[in-house]
Design a protein around this motif. Structure first.
Motif, mmCIF file in Angstrom:
data_model
loop_
_atom_site.group_PDB
_atom_site.id
_atom_site.type_symbol
_atom_site.label_atom_id
_atom_site.label_comp_id
_atom_site.label_asym_id
_atom_site.label_seq_id
_atom_site.Cartn_x
_atom_site.Cartn_y
_atom_site.Cartn_z
ATOM 1 N N ILE A 132 0.859 -1.175 0.000
ATOM 2 C CA ILE A 132 0.000 0.000 0.000
ATOM 3 C C ILE A 132 0.901 1.234 0.000
ATOM 4 N N ILE A 134 0.501 5.345 -0.030
ATOM 5 C CA ILE A 134 -0.367 6.521 0.055
ATOM 6 C C ILE A 134 0.490 7.712 0.484
ATOM 7 N N LEU A 163 -4.317 -0.224 11.115
ATOM 8 C CA LEU A 163 -3.860 0.683 10.056
ATOM 9 C C LEU A 163 -4.153 0.106 8.675
ATOM 10 N N ALA A 167 -6.497 1.723 5.863
ATOM 11 C CA ALA A 167 -5.842 2.140 4.620
ATOM 12 C C ALA A 167 -6.385 1.418 3.400
ATOM 13 N N THR A 168 -6.871 0.195 3.576
ATOM 14 C CA THR A 168 -7.424 -0.559 2.452
ATOM 15 C C THR A 168 -8.917 -0.268 2.248
ATOM 16 N N PRO A 170 -10.160 3.249 2.199
ATOM 17 C CA PRO A 170 -10.021 4.708 2.352
ATOM 18 C C PRO A 170 -11.328 5.458 2.145
ATOM 19 N N PHE A 215 -3.855 11.683 7.826
ATOM 20 C CA PHE A 215 -4.128 10.323 7.357
ATOM 21 C C PHE A 215 -5.424 9.778 7.983
ATOM 22 N N PHE A 226 -9.856 6.942 7.089
ATOM 23 C CA PHE A 226 -8.518 7.094 6.491
ATOM 24 C C PHE A 226 -8.682 7.896 5.221
ATOM 25 N N LYS A 228 -7.478 9.296 1.746
ATOM 26 C CA LYS A 228 -6.558 9.016 0.642
ATOM 27 C C LYS A 228 -6.666 10.146 -0.374
#
Length: 231
Positions: A132, A134, A163, A167-168, A170, A215, A226, A228
């Protein structure tokens, strides 16, 4: 057979935990001091650690901090201290869960199984996960490493899992309840302070200014998101 280290100075409680774990197919060792627990953890392989806070010698808080320097297996704190400040201190030191005495032995076993199951699925998944990237943040899911501007940041198992999940996914808002159930595997059994503390620890490691996160945003009254932004 999965092995569990019980670090508990009250032998009767340690033996009760061991008996219930062994009935459910786990092997276990007992250490009654912090020093003994640290030595066993460093010289043997364990899948999970049950850690009492009030130990002679090295207390549970300090021991958890030391263990987190070299291992990311689940650590469950078990203690008679139920104040929120103690729970926060425990999570700050890297604990994955916090169980207050007196506890139901069957609930303890359920929590152990849930933590082990989730940990194994994450580290032994068959499909090779993708990295990942970003902005200045890079996450290597296979190696379970996090880099910020090329510099590696150290994460506990649950911090990393949380996290990666955010993050996956967003730009989606997740409640504390959803995150707790997703990452820790429990519903009403858990303390949502766990999520708050872990979010704060993640921000301290990846945010240039944790007080003004770019973030992981707080959506007041709802949860966390999160963000992005493509460069």
């Amino acid at each position: 057979m999965q092995r569990i280290l019980i670090i508990e100075d009250e032998l009767s409680i340690a033996e009760l935990e061991r008996d219930y774990l062994e009935v459910n197919g786990f092997a276990s060792d007992i250490a009654t001091t912090g020093e003994e627990g640290l030595k066993k953890a460093e010289t043997n392989f364990y899948n999970l650690i049950l850690l009492d806070l009030m130990l002679p010698g090295i207390d549970g808080f300090e021991l958890c901090k030391q263990l987190r320097k070299t291992m990311d297996i689940p650590i469950l704190m078990i203690t008679a201290r139920k104040e929120d400040i103690d729970k926060i201190r425990g999570f700050d030191r890297g604990a994955d869960d916090y169980i207050v005495k007196p506890f139901n032995p069957n609930e303890l076993v359920a929590r152990v199984k849930a933590h082990l199951s989730r940990y194994e699925r994450l580290v032994n998944r068959h499909m090779e996960p993708s990295d990942i990237h970003i902005r200045e943040l890079s996450i290597n899911q296979n190696a379970r490493q996090v880099f910020l501007n090329g510099e590696e940041r150290t994460f506990t198992a649950k911090e990393f899992d949380l996290l990666v999940f955010l993050a996956t996914n967003p730009n989606r808002v997740f409640s504390k309840e959803h995150l707790f159930e997703r990452i820790w595997g429990f519903d009403s059994m858990g303390d949502l302070t766990t999520v708050t503390v872990h979010i704060r620890k993640i921000r301290e490691k990846i945010e240039p200014d944790p007080a003004k996160p770019k973030f992981i945003e707080t959506v007041w009254g709802v949860g966390y998101r999160f963000v992005k932004v493509d460069s």
